[in-house]
Motif scaffolding. Sequence first.
Motif, PDB file in Angstrom:
ATOM      1  N   TRP A 228       0.846  -1.190   0.000  1.00 10.00           N
ATOM      2  CA  TRP A 228       0.000   0.000   0.000  1.00 10.00           C
ATOM      3  C   TRP A 228       0.878   1.236   0.000  1.00 10.00           C
ATOM      4  CZ3 TRP A 228      -4.916   0.230  -1.088  1.00 10.00           C
ATOM      5  CH2 TRP A 228      -5.667  -0.921  -0.967  1.00 10.00           C
ATOM      6  N   TYR A 229       0.379   2.313  -0.569  1.00 10.73           N
ATOM      7  CA  TYR A 229       1.069   3.604  -0.524  1.00 10.73           C
ATOM      8  C   TYR A 229       1.345   3.961   0.932  1.00 10.73           C
ATOM      9  CZ  TYR A 229       1.514   8.657  -0.203  1.00 10.73           C
ATOM     10  OH  TYR A 229       1.942   9.918   0.118  1.00 10.73           O
ATOM     11  N   ASP A 230       2.566   4.397   1.203  1.00 11.46           N
ATOM     12  CA  ASP A 230       2.967   4.799   2.545  1.00 11.46           C
ATOM     13  C   ASP A 230       3.707   6.129   2.420  1.00 11.46           C
ATOM     14  OD1 ASP A 230       4.321   5.241   4.964  1.00 11.46           O
ATOM     15  OD2 ASP A 230       4.704   3.116   5.283  1.00 11.46           O
ATOM     16  N   PRO A 231       3.168   7.216   2.987  1.00 17.33           N
ATOM     17  CA  PRO A 231       3.800   8.525   2.819  1.00 17.33           C
ATOM     18  C   PRO A 231       5.227   8.596   3.363  1.00 17.33           C
ATOM     19  CG  PRO A 231       2.026   8.639   4.431  1.00 17.33           C
ATOM     20  CD  PRO A 231       1.970   7.281   3.808  1.00 17.33           C
ATOM     21  N   GLN A 232       5.563   7.738   4.325  1.00 11.31           N
ATOM     22  CA  GLN A 232       6.927   7.756   4.854  1.00 11.31           C
ATOM     23  C   GLN A 232       7.905   7.107   3.884  1.00 11.31           C
ATOM     24  OE1 GLN A 232       6.443   5.944   8.701  1.00 11.31           O
ATOM     25  NE2 GLN A 232       5.996   7.921   9.644  1.00 11.31           N
ATOM     26  N   ILE A 233       7.429   6.135   3.110  1.00 11.82           N
ATOM     27  CA  ILE A 233       8.291   5.461   2.135  1.00 11.82           C
ATOM     28  C   ILE A 233       8.252   6.187   0.801  1.00 11.82           C
ATOM     29  CG2 ILE A 233       8.628   3.340   0.814  1.00 11.82           C
ATOM     30  CD1 ILE A 233       7.373   1.843   3.230  1.00 11.82           C
ATOM     31  N   HIS A 234       7.069   6.560   0.380  1.00 10.79           N
ATOM     32  CA  HIS A 234       6.877   7.172  -0.941  1.00 10.79           C
ATOM     33  C   HIS A 234       6.793   8.690  -0.812  1.00 10.79           C
ATOM     34  CE1 HIS A 234       4.950   3.081  -1.007  1.00 10.79           C
ATOM     35  NE2 HIS A 234       5.902   2.959  -1.904  1.00 10.79           N
ATOM     36  N   ASN A 235       7.794   9.282  -0.164  1.00  9.84           N
ATOM     37  CA  ASN A 235       7.745  10.709   0.134  1.00  9.84           C
ATOM     38  C   ASN A 235       7.994  11.606  -1.074  1.00  9.84           C
ATOM     39  OD1 ASN A 235      10.449  10.208  -0.098  1.00  9.84           O
ATOM     40  ND2 ASN A 235      10.936  10.631   2.032  1.00  9.84           N
ATOM     41  N   ASP A 236       8.344  11.018  -2.226  1.00 10.21           N
ATOM     42  CA  ASP A 236       8.523  11.837  -3.430  1.00 10.21           C
ATOM     43  C   ASP A 236       7.292  11.789  -4.344  1.00 10.21           C
ATOM     44  OD1 ASP A 236       8.919   9.175  -4.119  1.00 10.21           O
ATOM     45  OD2 ASP A 236      10.484   9.614  -5.585  1.00 10.21           O
ATOM     46  N   TRP A 237       6.236  11.109  -3.895  1.00 11.95           N
ATOM     47  CA  TRP A 237       5.013  11.031  -4.701  1.00 11.95           C
ATOM     48  C   TRP A 237       4.310  12.383  -4.657  1.00 11.95           C
ATOM     49  CZ3 TRP A 237       1.956   5.913  -5.094  1.00 11.95           C
ATOM     50  CH2 TRP A 237       2.845   4.853  -5.352  1.00 11.95           C
ATOM     51  N   GLU A 238       3.569  12.688  -5.728  1.00 11.05           N
ATOM     52  CA  GLU A 238       2.941  13.995  -5.878  1.00 11.05           C
ATOM     53  C   GLU A 238       1.419  13.878  -5.772  1.00 11.05           C
ATOM     54  OE1 GLU A 238       4.448  14.649  -9.759  1.00 11.05           O
ATOM     55  OE2 GLU A 238       6.501  14.902  -9.052  1.00 11.05           O
ATOM     56  N   GLU A 239       0.806  14.848  -5.095  1.00 13.11           N
ATOM     57  CA  GLU A 239      -0.643  14.826  -4.935  1.00 13.11           C
ATOM     58  C   GLU A 239      -1.329  15.208  -6.250  1.00 13.11           C
ATOM     59  OE1 GLU A 239      -4.044  16.194  -1.764  1.00 13.11           O
ATOM     60  OE2 GLU A 239      -2.204  17.359  -1.870  1.00 13.11           O
TER      61      GLU A 239
ATOM     62  N   GLU B 159       0.542  10.033  -6.344  1.00 12.56           N
ATOM     63  CA  GLU B 159       0.984   9.107  -7.379  1.00 12.56           C
ATOM     64  C   GLU B 159       2.478   9.285  -7.599  1.00 12.56           C
ATOM     65  OE1 GLU B 159       0.110  11.408 -11.558  1.00 12.56           O
ATOM     66  OE2 GLU B 159      -1.425  10.070 -10.791  1.00 12.56           O
ATOM     67  N   PRO B 160       3.116   8.270  -8.179  1.00 14.04           N
ATOM     68  CA  PRO B 160       4.565   8.323  -8.373  1.00 14.04           C
ATOM     69  C   PRO B 160       4.967   9.499  -9.257  1.00 14.04           C
ATOM     70  CG  PRO B 160       3.699   6.130  -8.854  1.00 14.04           C
ATOM     71  CD  PRO B 160       2.532   7.030  -8.674  1.00 14.04           C
ATOM     72  N   PRO B 161       6.209   9.947  -9.116  1.00 12.77           N
ATOM     73  CA  PRO B 161       6.680  11.023  -9.995  1.00 12.77           C
ATOM     74  C   PRO B 161       6.666  10.571 -11.452  1.00 12.77           C
ATOM     75  CG  PRO B 161       8.423  10.301  -8.496  1.00 12.77           C
ATOM     76  CD  PRO B 161       7.211   9.509  -8.174  1.00 12.77           C
ATOM     77  N   LYS B 162       6.482  11.511 -12.357  1.00 12.23           N
ATOM     78  CA  LYS B 162       6.401  11.202 -13.790  1.00 12.23           C
ATOM     79  C   LYS B 162       7.687  10.556 -14.307  1.00 12.23           C
ATOM     80  CE  LYS B 162       2.362  13.144 -14.067  1.00 12.23           C
ATOM     81  NZ  LYS B 162       1.307  12.351 -13.534  1.00 12.23           N
ATOM     82  N   SER B 163       8.786  10.729 -13.590  1.00  9.93           N
ATOM     83  CA  SER B 163      10.062  10.140 -14.016  1.00  9.93           C
ATOM     84  C   SER B 163      10.070   8.615 -13.880  1.00  9.93           C
ATOM     85  CB  SER B 163      11.225  10.729 -13.215  1.00  9.93           C
ATOM     86  OG  SER B 163      11.035  10.464 -11.837  1.00  9.93           O
TER      87      SER B 163
END
Length: 139
Positions: free
Chosen positions: A72-83, A122-126
């Motif tokens: 699952w998405y986790d803001p502590q792990i996926h801290n480069d994801w964009e709203e 969601e993940p960065p476009k890169s």
Amino acid sequence: MDKNRPLPPGDAFDPYRERDFLRRKAEGFPPPLYKSYVPTPEATPEQQKEREQYWTDEQYTEKFEREEGSTWYDPQIHNDWEETTYLKPETKTPVANRYVKFIFNDGRIIYSQTNEDGSLYEPPKSEDFEMLFVSIKKP
């Protein structure tokens, strides 16, 4: 945050846990407002046993089969994801409380859920990924 569930984990909330428990107890432990995938146990086993006389997490948790190894998405792990906010094109209303599956070219699968405003991270476009809305069929 769902006011009918215990406070989230973390030391910052420890001074408030007892008061929060007593407030929910005085209200008769109302059931959660939203379904969740995150377990929400009480601070102590005694409190948990008392609350379970009213409801358990299992009653208010969406369940569906996920691939082994998916997360699952986790803001502590996926801290480069964009709203991002998703709106239905025809009505411009939020795509609220929908499950989303991100499939990455390296084999990772990460699930997330839009909130009531249609927002999710969601993940960065890169990163190279495919995004799918997941339909859950109820029996």
